[in-house]
Design a protein around this motif. Structure first.
Motif, PDB file in Angstrom:
ATOM      1  N   MET A   1      14.841   5.189 -12.597  1.00  0.00           N
ATOM      2  CA  MET A   1      13.495   4.837 -12.128  1.00  0.00           C
ATOM      3  C   MET A   1      13.341   3.322 -12.151  1.00  0.00           C
ATOM      4  O   MET A   1      13.720   2.661 -13.115  1.00  0.00           O
ATOM      5  N   SER A   2      12.797   2.754 -11.098  1.00  0.00           N
ATOM      6  CA  SER A   2      12.672   1.307 -10.986  1.00  0.00           C
ATOM      7  C   SER A   2      11.566   0.793 -11.886  1.00  0.00           C
ATOM      8  O   SER A   2      10.693   1.548 -12.315  1.00  0.00           O
ATOM      9  N   PRO A   3      11.579  -0.517 -12.198  1.00  0.00           N
ATOM     10  CA  PRO A   3      10.500  -1.096 -13.007  1.00  0.00           C
ATOM     11  C   PRO A   3       9.125  -0.876 -12.380  1.00  0.00           C
ATOM     12  O   PRO A   3       8.137  -0.673 -13.087  1.00  0.00           O
ATOM     13  N   VAL A   4       9.050  -0.909 -11.033  1.00  0.00           N
ATOM     14  CA  VAL A   4       7.765  -0.694 -10.359  1.00  0.00           C
ATOM     15  C   VAL A   4       7.276   0.730 -10.603  1.00  0.00           C
ATOM     16  O   VAL A   4       6.100   0.970 -10.894  1.00  0.00           O
ATOM     17  N   ASP A   5       8.208   1.724 -10.496  1.00  0.00           N
ATOM     18  CA  ASP A   5       7.833   3.114 -10.732  1.00  0.00           C
ATOM     19  C   ASP A   5       7.356   3.307 -12.155  1.00  0.00           C
ATOM     20  O   ASP A   5       6.403   4.033 -12.422  1.00  0.00           O
ATOM     21  N   ASN A   6       8.068   2.674 -13.108  1.00  0.00           N
ATOM     22  CA  ASN A   6       7.666   2.766 -14.511  1.00  0.00           C
ATOM     23  C   ASN A   6       6.281   2.182 -14.730  1.00  0.00           C
ATOM     24  O   ASN A   6       5.467   2.720 -15.488  1.00  0.00           O
ATOM     25  N   GLN A   7       6.022   1.060 -14.068  1.00  0.00           N
ATOM     26  CA  GLN A   7       4.710   0.416 -14.211  1.00  0.00           C
ATOM     27  C   GLN A   7       3.615   1.297 -13.628  1.00  0.00           C
ATOM     28  O   GLN A   7       2.552   1.465 -14.233  1.00  0.00           O
ATOM     29  N   ASP A   8       3.852   1.885 -12.445  1.00  0.00           N
ATOM     30  CA  ASP A   8       2.871   2.773 -11.830  1.00  0.00           C
ATOM     31  C   ASP A   8       2.605   3.985 -12.712  1.00  0.00           C
ATOM     32  O   ASP A   8       1.464   4.416 -12.860  1.00  0.00           O
ATOM     33  N   ARG A   9       3.661   4.520 -13.298  1.00  0.00           N
ATOM     34  CA  ARG A   9       3.494   5.678 -14.172  1.00  0.00           C
ATOM     35  C   ARG A   9       2.688   5.299 -15.406  1.00  0.00           C
ATOM     36  O   ARG A   9       1.816   6.048 -15.851  1.00  0.00           O
ATOM     37  N   SER A  10       2.959   4.110 -15.960  1.00  0.00           N
ATOM     38  CA  SER A  10       2.223   3.645 -17.131  1.00  0.00           C
ATOM     39  C   SER A  10       0.733   3.493 -16.816  1.00  0.00           C
ATOM     40  O   SER A  10      -0.125   3.878 -17.622  1.00  0.00           O
ATOM     41  N   ILE A  11       0.430   2.947 -15.632  1.00  0.00           N
ATOM     42  CA  ILE A  11      -0.980   2.785 -15.237  1.00  0.00           C
ATOM     43  C   ILE A  11      -1.637   4.149 -15.081  1.00  0.00           C
ATOM     44  O   ILE A  11      -2.770   4.372 -15.529  1.00  0.00           O
ATOM     45  N   ARG A  12      -0.916   5.093 -14.457  1.00  0.00           N
ATOM     46  CA  ARG A  12      -1.466   6.427 -14.252  1.00  0.00           C
ATOM     47  C   ARG A  12      -1.736   7.127 -15.584  1.00  0.00           C
ATOM     48  O   ARG A  12      -2.762   7.778 -15.778  1.00  0.00           O
ATOM     49  N   GLU A  13      -0.808   6.983 -16.516  1.00  0.00           N
ATOM     50  CA  GLU A  13      -0.993   7.594 -17.838  1.00  0.00           C
ATOM     51  C   GLU A  13      -2.185   6.959 -18.564  1.00  0.00           C
ATOM     52  O   GLU A  13      -2.972   7.658 -19.211  1.00  0.00           O
ATOM     53  N   ARG A  14      -2.296   5.647 -18.464  1.00  0.00           N
ATOM     54  CA  ARG A  14      -3.406   4.963 -19.138  1.00  0.00           C
ATOM     55  C   ARG A  14      -4.745   5.379 -18.540  1.00  0.00           C
ATOM     56  O   ARG A  14      -5.726   5.577 -19.268  1.00  0.00           O
ATOM     57  N   ALA A  15      -4.786   5.524 -17.202  1.00  0.00           N
ATOM     58  CA  ALA A  15      -6.011   5.956 -16.539  1.00  0.00           C
ATOM     59  C   ALA A  15      -6.405   7.361 -16.993  1.00  0.00           C
ATOM     60  O   ALA A  15      -7.584   7.632 -17.281  1.00  0.00           O
ATOM     61  N   ALA A  16      -5.427   8.249 -17.076  1.00  0.00           N
ATOM     62  CA  ALA A  16      -5.705   9.614 -17.525  1.00  0.00           C
ATOM     63  C   ALA A  16      -6.182   9.619 -18.976  1.00  0.00           C
ATOM     64  O   ALA A  16      -7.074  10.386 -19.358  1.00  0.00           O
ATOM     65  N   ASP A  17      -5.582   8.742 -19.782  1.00  0.00           N
ATOM     66  CA  ASP A  17      -5.978   8.615 -21.184  1.00  0.00           C
ATOM     67  C   ASP A  17      -7.443   8.172 -21.294  1.00  0.00           C
ATOM     68  O   ASP A  17      -8.232   8.737 -22.054  1.00  0.00           O
ATOM     69  N   TRP A  18      -7.817   7.165 -20.515  1.00  0.00           N
ATOM     70  CA  TRP A  18      -9.201   6.684 -20.548  1.00  0.00           C
ATOM     71  C   TRP A  18     -10.175   7.771 -20.093  1.00  0.00           C
ATOM     72  O   TRP A  18     -11.244   7.952 -20.682  1.00  0.00           O
ATOM     73  N   LEU A  19      -9.797   8.502 -19.044  1.00  0.00           N
ATOM     74  CA  LEU A  19     -10.696   9.550 -18.552  1.00  0.00           C
ATOM     75  C   LEU A  19     -10.853  10.666 -19.575  1.00  0.00           C
ATOM     76  O   LEU A  19     -11.944  11.219 -19.752  1.00  0.00           O
ATOM     77  N   ALA A  20      -9.759  10.982 -20.277  1.00  0.00           N
ATOM     78  CA  ALA A  20      -9.838  12.005 -21.325  1.00  0.00           C
ATOM     79  C   ALA A  20     -10.839  11.600 -22.398  1.00  0.00           C
ATOM     80  O   ALA A  20     -11.643  12.403 -22.863  1.00  0.00           O
ATOM     81  N   ARG A  21     -10.799  10.327 -22.785  1.00  0.00           N
ATOM     82  CA  ARG A  21     -11.752   9.837 -23.786  1.00  0.00           C
ATOM     83  C   ARG A  21     -13.182   9.884 -23.255  1.00  0.00           C
ATOM     84  O   ARG A  21     -14.103  10.314 -23.944  1.00  0.00           O
ATOM     85  N   GLN A  22     -13.346   9.443 -22.014  1.00  0.00           N
ATOM     86  CA  GLN A  22     -14.682   9.408 -21.426  1.00  0.00           C
ATOM     87  C   GLN A  22     -15.272  10.812 -21.308  1.00  0.00           C
ATOM     88  O   GLN A  22     -16.433  11.054 -21.654  1.00  0.00           O
ATOM     89  N   GLN A  23     -14.494  11.769 -20.827  1.00  0.00           N
ATOM     90  CA  GLN A  23     -14.994  13.131 -20.664  1.00  0.00           C
ATOM     91  C   GLN A  23     -15.182  13.832 -22.003  1.00  0.00           C
ATOM     92  O   GLN A  23     -15.949  14.797 -22.099  1.00  0.00           O
ATOM     93  N   GLY A  24     -14.479  13.356 -23.019  1.00  0.00           N
ATOM     94  CA  GLY A  24     -14.661  13.952 -24.343  1.00  0.00           C
ATOM     95  C   GLY A  24     -15.972  13.584 -24.989  1.00  0.00           C
ATOM     96  O   GLY A  24     -16.382  14.197 -25.976  1.00  0.00           O
ATOM     97  N   GLY A  25     -16.667  12.572 -24.440  1.00  0.00           N
ATOM     98  CA  GLY A  25     -17.977  12.189 -24.950  1.00  0.00           C
ATOM     99  C   GLY A  25     -17.938  11.472 -26.280  1.00  0.00           C
ATOM    100  O   GLY A  25     -18.960  11.368 -26.951  1.00  0.00           O
TER     101      GLY A  25
END
Length: 339
Positions: A1-25
């Motif tokens: 996996m290229s560095p760009v793919d790794n970076q995109d995956r990291s951003i996607r995981e972080r976004a999902a993490d933030w949404l999980a916290r937000q929806q958890g209230g």
């Protein structure tokens, strides 16, 4: 996996993490500030967060999907392993975004194979679907389409759409609207989602509206024939009007670029008109708010509507390229716009 793919995956995981916290209230004010800083730091962050929000909506729409459910054990296992490493297992099972996090990382958005159609303010669009059905979108609307072997699934996310359904008894045509389903085989009907309220009107054939009760069982809310409809709160479908007669000329007026007012409060009529334009009409004060208006007006003809208000209510009009102010008359207004 290229560095760009790794970076995109990291951003996607972080976004999902933030949404999980937000929806958890359970987010603190400080965490909310950190989220906003993260969103503003890079355009890709906000894009990934919005994609995760869309995925979260789809988990409700597709929770009974057999293809998706077949892969859930492996997806959940992968998600749990990743969260244990990060010490965040406490969120698993506590928020609806758990499944979102797993799918965002393991499957990605392409899994859903949903094709979206949308319109901007004042726009309308006709889409001919692959099964022979036709979809017409009103102003500022968004509909997702996902065809499976056993069902034609559509998702009204906002706005209003008219559906002309090609018959296929083996593949029901189902429009999902925030947890409720509008079902048809071969028919034509209109669905509007505005201010968390749903309105369904049937012009041809038979249409049924269903939702789940508190025990998770599917329950039919209404079964309608042409000229009938139902209205209900999007988050509480059980709070509905029952089957009621519908003025089809009024409901379908938008398809011929018209707005039909039938003894509407002027304040409500202006709000309806404003859905179709960026040049807003503003009712100044409350003196005219409860006046009643009837008539048919062309969408986009702000000057024509303003003239009618002058003639019928004695309203004073102040307009420029950006807005139209409607002010109370210096004397008492006329009673009603003649039909």
């Amino acid at each position: 996996m290229s560095p760009v793919d790794n970076q995109d995956r990291s951003i996607r995981e972080r976004a999902a993490d933030w949404l999980a916290r937000q929806q958890g209230g359970a987010m603190s004010a400080a965490e909310s500030d950190l989220l906003e800083q993260w969103l503003q730091a890079d355009p890709r962050h906000r894009q990934a967060f919005v994609q995760c929000q869309h995925l979260s909506q789809m988990t409700d729409f597709l929770r009974d999907d057999p293809d998706l459910n077949a892969g859930l054990p492996e997806i959940r296992k992968s998600a749990e392993q990743r969260f244990r490493v990060r010490g965040r297992l406490r969120w698993l099972g506590a928020v609806a975004a758990t499944l979102l996090v797993a799918m965002a990382v393991v499957l990605g958005r392409d899994y859903y194979a949903i094709e979206y159609y949308q319109t901007g303010i004042g726009d309308q669009r006709v889409v001919h679907l692959e099964d022979g059905s036709t979809l017409m979108l009103n102003t500022d609307s968004r509909v997702g389409v996902r065809y499976r072997r056993d069902q034609r699934a559509l998702f009204l996310e906002r706005g209003e759409a008219f559906f002309m359904v090609a018959k296929n008894p083996s593949r029901p045509f189902v429009v999902n609207v925030q947890g409720s389903q509008v079902r048809a085989l071969g028919t034509a009907f209109n669905v509007a989602l505005r201010a968390e309220k749903v309105r369904v009107a049937v012009t041809q054939g038979v249409v049924a509206v269903e939702s789940e009760d508190m025990q998770g069982r599917s329950r039919q809310l209404a079964k309608m024939l042409p000229g009938q409809g139902v209205r209900y709160a999007a988050n509480r479908p059980q709070d509905n009007s029952g089957v009621i007669p519908i003025n089809l000329e009024k409901v379908t007026a938008w398809q011929t670029h018209r707005i039909y007012f039938d003894n509407e409060r002027l304040e409500d009529a202006i709000a309806e008109y404003n859905r179709y334009t960026t040049r807003k009409m503003v009712l100044v004060g409350d003196a005219l708010a409860d006046q009643r208006i009837s008539g048919v007006f062309n969408i986009g003809d702000a000057d024509g509507l303003a003239f009618a208000l002058e003639q019928s209510f004695g309203a004073r009009i102040n307009k420029n390229d950006r807005r139209i102010l409607v002010l109370a008359p210096r004397s008492s207004p006329k009673s009603q716009l003649p039909e």
